[in-house]
Design a protein around this motif. Structure first.
Motif, PDB file in Angstrom:
ATOM      1  N   GLU A 152       0.850  -1.197   0.000  1.00 21.70           N
ATOM      2  CA  GLU A 152       0.000   0.000   0.000  1.00 21.70           C
ATOM      3  C   GLU A 152       0.887   1.249   0.000  1.00 21.70           C
ATOM      4  N   GLN A 153       0.859   1.985  -1.119  1.00 13.41           N
ATOM      5  CA  GLN A 153       1.712   3.173  -1.244  1.00 13.41           C
ATOM      6  C   GLN A 153       0.961   4.377  -1.817  1.00 13.41           C
ATOM      7  N   LYS A 154      -0.355   4.362  -1.773  1.00  9.04           N
ATOM      8  CA  LYS A 154      -1.142   5.458  -2.354  1.00  9.04           C
ATOM      9  C   LYS A 154      -0.738   6.812  -1.760  1.00  9.04           C
ATOM     10  N   SER A 155      -0.621   6.874  -0.430  1.00 12.49           N
ATOM     11  CA  SER A 155      -0.340   8.157   0.219  1.00 12.49           C
ATOM     12  C   SER A 155       1.055   8.667  -0.135  1.00 12.49           C
ATOM     13  N   GLN A 156       2.018   7.734  -0.253  1.00 12.80           N
ATOM     14  CA  GLN A 156       3.391   8.142  -0.579  1.00 12.80           C
ATOM     15  C   GLN A 156       3.455   8.769  -1.976  1.00 12.80           C
ATOM     16  N   TRP A 157       2.765   8.166  -2.927  1.00 12.78           N
ATOM     17  CA  TRP A 157       2.837   8.670  -4.289  1.00 12.78           C
ATOM     18  C   TRP A 157       1.942   9.895  -4.494  1.00 12.78           C
ATOM     19  N   LEU A 158       0.940  10.050  -3.644  1.00 16.87           N
ATOM     20  CA  LEU A 158       0.169  11.300  -3.637  1.00 16.87           C
ATOM     21  C   LEU A 158       1.089  12.434  -3.172  1.00 16.87           C
ATOM     22  N   GLN A 159       1.900  12.144  -2.150  1.00 13.52           N
ATOM     23  CA  GLN A 159       2.876  13.119  -1.651  1.00 13.52           C
ATOM     24  C   GLN A 159       3.868  13.497  -2.758  1.00 13.52           C
ATOM     25  N   ILE A 160       4.334  12.506  -3.499  1.00 13.28           N
ATOM     26  CA  ILE A 160       5.274  12.776  -4.585  1.00 13.28           C
ATOM     27  C   ILE A 160       4.603  13.593  -5.694  1.00 13.28           C
ATOM     28  N   ARG A 161       3.353  13.288  -5.994  1.00 14.03           N
ATOM     29  CA  ARG A 161       2.645  14.052  -7.022  1.00 14.03           C
ATOM     30  C   ARG A 161       2.486  15.508  -6.597  1.00 14.03           C
ATOM     31  N   GLN A 162       2.232  15.716  -5.300  1.00  9.27           N
ATOM     32  CA  GLN A 162       2.028  17.076  -4.797  1.00  9.27           C
ATOM     33  C   GLN A 162       3.331  17.864  -4.712  1.00  9.27           C
ATOM     34  N   GLN A 163       4.413  17.205  -4.239  1.00  5.02           N
ATOM     35  CA  GLN A 163       5.669  17.927  -4.006  1.00  5.02           C
ATOM     36  C   GLN A 163       6.603  17.937  -5.216  1.00  5.02           C
ATOM     37  N   LYS A 164       6.285  17.092  -6.216  1.00  8.70           N
ATOM     38  CA  LYS A 164       6.984  17.111  -7.509  1.00  8.70           C
ATOM     39  C   LYS A 164       8.521  17.082  -7.411  1.00  8.70           C
ATOM     40  N   PRO A 165       9.095  16.052  -6.793  1.00  8.32           N
ATOM     41  CA  PRO A 165      10.556  15.958  -6.798  1.00  8.32           C
ATOM     42  C   PRO A 165      11.070  15.774  -8.222  1.00  8.32           C
ATOM     43  N   ASP A 166      12.249  16.333  -8.474  1.00 11.72           N
ATOM     44  CA  ASP A 166      12.828  16.227  -9.810  1.00 11.72           C
ATOM     45  C   ASP A 166      13.273  14.797 -10.117  1.00 11.72           C
ATOM     46  N   ASN A 167      13.693  14.103  -9.080  1.00 11.91           N
ATOM     47  CA  ASN A 167      14.143  12.717  -9.237  1.00 11.91           C
ATOM     48  C   ASN A 167      13.707  11.898  -8.034  1.00 11.91           C
ATOM     49  N   VAL A 168      13.539  10.611  -8.252  1.00  8.44           N
ATOM     50  CA  VAL A 168      13.213   9.677  -7.169  1.00  8.44           C
ATOM     51  C   VAL A 168      14.256   8.562  -7.157  1.00  8.44           C
ATOM     52  N   ILE A 169      14.820   8.317  -5.976  1.00 12.10           N
ATOM     53  CA  ILE A 169      15.706   7.173  -5.743  1.00 12.10           C
ATOM     54  C   ILE A 169      14.924   6.181  -4.881  1.00 12.10           C
ATOM     55  N   MET A 170      14.996   4.905  -5.198  1.00 12.94           N
ATOM     56  CA  MET A 170      14.246   3.911  -4.411  1.00 12.94           C
ATOM     57  C   MET A 170      15.175   2.849  -3.827  1.00 12.94           C
ATOM     58  N   TYR A 171      15.002   2.621  -2.527  1.00 16.36           N
ATOM     59  CA  TYR A 171      15.628   1.491  -1.837  1.00 16.36           C
ATOM     60  C   TYR A 171      14.495   0.579  -1.389  1.00 16.36           C
ATOM     61  N   GLY A 172      14.067  -0.296  -2.289  1.00 14.48           N
ATOM     62  CA  GLY A 172      12.949  -1.190  -2.001  1.00 14.48           C
ATOM     63  C   GLY A 172      13.336  -2.635  -2.186  1.00 14.48           C
ATOM     64  N   TRP A 173      12.417  -3.509  -1.854  1.00 10.28           N
ATOM     65  CA  TRP A 173      12.656  -4.960  -1.969  1.00 10.28           C
ATOM     66  C   TRP A 173      11.315  -5.662  -2.069  1.00 10.28           C
ATOM     67  N   GLY A 174      11.277  -6.721  -2.858  1.00  4.68           N
ATOM     68  CA  GLY A 174      10.062  -7.519  -2.960  1.00  4.68           C
ATOM     69  C   GLY A 174       8.916  -6.772  -3.614  1.00  4.68           C
ATOM     70  N   VAL A 175       7.726  -7.022  -3.100  1.00  2.00           N
ATOM     71  CA  VAL A 175       6.522  -6.460  -3.699  1.00  2.00           C
ATOM     72  C   VAL A 175       6.523  -4.939  -3.658  1.00  2.00           C
ATOM     73  N   MET A 176       7.247  -4.341  -2.726  1.00  2.00           N
ATOM     74  CA  MET A 176       7.319  -2.882  -2.637  1.00  2.00           C
ATOM     75  C   MET A 176       7.752  -2.266  -3.956  1.00  2.00           C
ATOM     76  N   ASN A 177       8.712  -2.895  -4.633  1.00  6.18           N
ATOM     77  CA  ASN A 177       9.254  -2.332  -5.868  1.00  6.18           C
ATOM     78  C   ASN A 177       8.205  -2.252  -6.970  1.00  6.18           C
ATOM     79  N   GLN A 178       7.523  -3.380  -7.207  1.00  7.62           N
ATOM     80  CA  GLN A 178       6.556  -3.378  -8.301  1.00  7.62           C
ATOM     81  C   GLN A 178       5.384  -2.454  -8.023  1.00  7.62           C
ATOM     82  N   VAL A 179       4.975  -2.351  -6.753  1.00  7.89           N
ATOM     83  CA  VAL A 179       3.888  -1.434  -6.404  1.00  7.89           C
ATOM     84  C   VAL A 179       4.337   0.006  -6.632  1.00  7.89           C
ATOM     85  N   ALA A 180       5.578   0.332  -6.235  1.00  4.47           N
ATOM     86  CA  ALA A 180       6.091   1.690  -6.418  1.00  4.47           C
ATOM     87  C   ALA A 180       6.139   2.063  -7.895  1.00  4.47           C
TER      88      ALA A 180
END
Length: 423
Positions: free
Chosen positions: A201-229
Motif C-alpha cells: 500500500e503506497q497510495k499516500s506516498q505517491w500522492l505526496q510525490i505528485r504534490q511535491q513534484k521531486p525532480d528525481n526519485v531514488i528507491m531502496y525497495g525490496w520484494g513487492v514494494m518495488n513493483q507497487v512503487a
C-alpha cells in the motif's frame, strides 16, 4: 572379520561422498519476498552444482550447499545460522540486512566469514574492525552516491529536489546519512518517503510525490514494494527516466507488472545482465539439461539469478584463493576468511571463468573488505523485456563515504570493545 570389512566397504561405496566444502544458503522461498529470494537461491546453488558436475568441485573437493529457509525473517535467519554453523560452514550470505546485523557479533565470535554483497552494514568495509565481515564489490552508500552521480550527469542538481522512497527498515534507512551529506555538498533538497513492510500500500506516498513534484526519485525497495512503487509512479505519470532504484530494486519482477509503463525505469547494478556468457552454456549443459537445477531452469540471465550465481562465484574464487594460501584442499572457516581477504578479481580471471565483462575488477585487503565500490546504471526496455547497461562501472564519492565509514566503524568498535588492527 573379512566379511564385516567388505560389508562396511560396500555400504561406504553406496553412500554419497560427504562434501568437505560447505556453503550454507540462508534462502527465502516463502513469504512476501519469495519472488526475489527464489532466483537468487537458485543461481547460488546452480553455480556450485556446475563446479561439482564439471570440475569435481573446488580444487577437487566437492562443494555442498545446505539450504535453510528464513522467510526473510531475522529470528529465523539466526536460527538457521545456529542450526548449520556446526556442519562445517565456510561462509554465510544471508541476503538480508536485518539478519546481517544480528549475525555480525556471532560470526566474529565463531570465526566464520560473512559476505553481504551490496547490503548489510556498510561500515563493515573497514576490515580492521569487522574482521569476519565482507561487503565487496560495493555497498549501500556507494549506491546512494552512484544514483546522485547519475542524476548529476543529466544536468545541474543544485536547487533540485530528490526523493528517497525507502523500505522502512534497517535496509531502507542505510543510505539516508550519505544522501544527507551529498545534499549538503551538491545543494539539492532531500525528501524522505518511508514505506512500511511489505509495501503493498503506497497510495499516500505517491500522492505526496505528485504534490511535491521531486525532480528525481531514488528507491531502496525490496520484494513487492518495488513493483507497487513502479505501478504507482506510472499511475501519477512520473517520468520513469527520472526514477532510479538501488540494485535490490532492479529485477524483472519489479518492472514486468507495470507493462509498457515501466519503460525507461533505471536501476543500479554491480554486475552485468543477461546470459550471453560462455559460463551459461556450461550451466545449461551440466546443470539445467542434466536435470540438476535448483529451480525450473528458466531464470538464467535474470537479474537476481545472475546475482546469486555471482555471489557463489565470488565464494568459490575466495575458496580457491584460500586453498592456494594454505596449501590445503579441505578448508576451515579461518582459512576461508583469509582467502576472502586476499581475493582479487581481475578481468582476466573473470574471462577465464567464462564471465568476461560480467563484474568490476576489485581487490580486497585487511583495510578494505568492500572492494572498489564500482557500480553501473541499467535501464529497462519494456518492449524487449530486457535490462541493459547504459553506463560503465564508475566510482562513488569516497570523499563523502569514507569519513562516514570511519565514524560508524569506530563507534561500533568502541561499543563492542574491539581494538582495530590487522592480523
Amino acid at each position: 572379520m573379512k566379511l564385516t570389512t567388505l560389508a562396511v566397504a560396500a555400504v561406504m561405496a553406496a553412500s554419497p561422498v560427504m562434501a568437505d566444502l560447505v556453503f550454507p544458503s540462508l534462502s527465502y522461498r516463502t513469504g512476501p519476498y519469495a519472488a526475489n529470494g527464489i532466483p537468487f537461491a537458485d543461481g547460488y546453488e546452480d553455480y556450485f552444482t556446475l563446479l561439482n558436475e564439471r570440475d569435481g568441485g573446488i580444487g577437487g573437493v566437492p562443494a555442498k550447499v545446505i539450504e535453510c529457509e528464513t522467510g526473510y525473517n531475522t529470528e529465523k535467519g539466526v536460527e538457521c545460522y545456529e542450526a548449520t554453523k556446526g556442519e562445517g560452514a565456510l561462509i554465510y550470505q544471508p541476503l538480508s540486512t536485518g539478519i546481517t546485523y544480528q549475525l555480525i557479533p556471532k560470526v566474529t565470535a565463531d570465526g566464520i566469514p560473512l559476505h553481504t554483497m551490496g547490503y548489510g552494514r556498510t561500515s563493515a568495509k573497514n576490515g580492521e574492525i569487522f574482521s569476519n565481515v565482507f561487503n565487496y564489490p560495493a555497498n549501500y552508500w556507494d549506491g546512494a552516491s552512484h544514483a546522485v552521480n547519475h542524476i548529476m550527469s543529466q544536468g545541474d542538481i543544485s536547487g533540485k529536489k530528490i526523493a528517497l522512497v525507502y523500505h522502512n527498515s534497517a535496509y531502507g534507512k542505510e543510505p539516508i546519512r550519505t544522501l544527507e551529506e551529498l545534499s549538503k555538498k551538491h545543494g539539492f533538497e532531500l525528501m524522505l518517503v518511508p514505506v512500511d513492510h511489505p509495501g503493498q500500500e503506497q497510495k499516500s506516498q505517491w500522492l505526496q510525490i505528485r504534490q511535491q513534484k521531486p525532480d528525481n526519485v531514488i528507491m531502496y525497495g525490496w520484494g513487492v514494494m518495488n513493483q507497487v512503487a513502479i505501478q504507482e509512479a506510472a499511475n501519477i505519470r512520473y517520468p520513469m527516466e527520472n526514477f532510479i532504484g538501488i540494485w535490490w530494486s532492479g529485477s524483472e519482477n519489479d518492472v514486468l507488472p507495470a507493462g509498457d509503463r515501466a519503460n525507461g525505469y533505471k536501476a543500479l547494478t554491480f554486475h552485468n545482465l543477461g546470459d550471453d556468457y560462455p559460463l551459461y552454456a556450461d550451466l545449461r549443459k551440466y546443470v539445467v539439461d542434466a536435470g540438476k537445477a535448483a529451480g525450473a531452469g528458466d531464470q538464467l540471465g535474470t537479474a537476481l539469478y545472475n546475482r546469486g550465481m555471482y555471489a557463489a562465484m565470488l565464494a568459490a574464487e575466495a575458496a580457491k584463493t584460500a586453498q592456494e594460501l594454505s596449501g590445503e584442499k579441505n578448508l576451515t572457516p579461518a582459512m576461508m576468511r583469509d582467502g576472502m581477504e586476499a581475493l582479487e578479481m581481475t578481468e582476466a580471471k573473470m574471462a577465464e571463468i567464462g564471465l568476461p565483462g560480467f563484474g568490476p575488477e576489485f581487490k580486497v585487503s585487511c583495510q578494505n573488505h568492500g572492494g572498489n565500490g564500482l557500480g553501473a546504471v541499467a535501464q529497462w526496455d519494456a518492449a524487449a523485456k530486457k535490462w541493459s547497461l547504459i553506463t560503465g562501472y564508475e566510482g562513488s564519492d569516497q570523499d563523502v563515504i569514507q569519513p562516514l565509514i570511519d565514524e560508524d566503524s569506530a563507534a561500533f568498535a568502541a561499543e563492542a570493545g574491539i581494538e582495530a588492527g590487522c592480523k
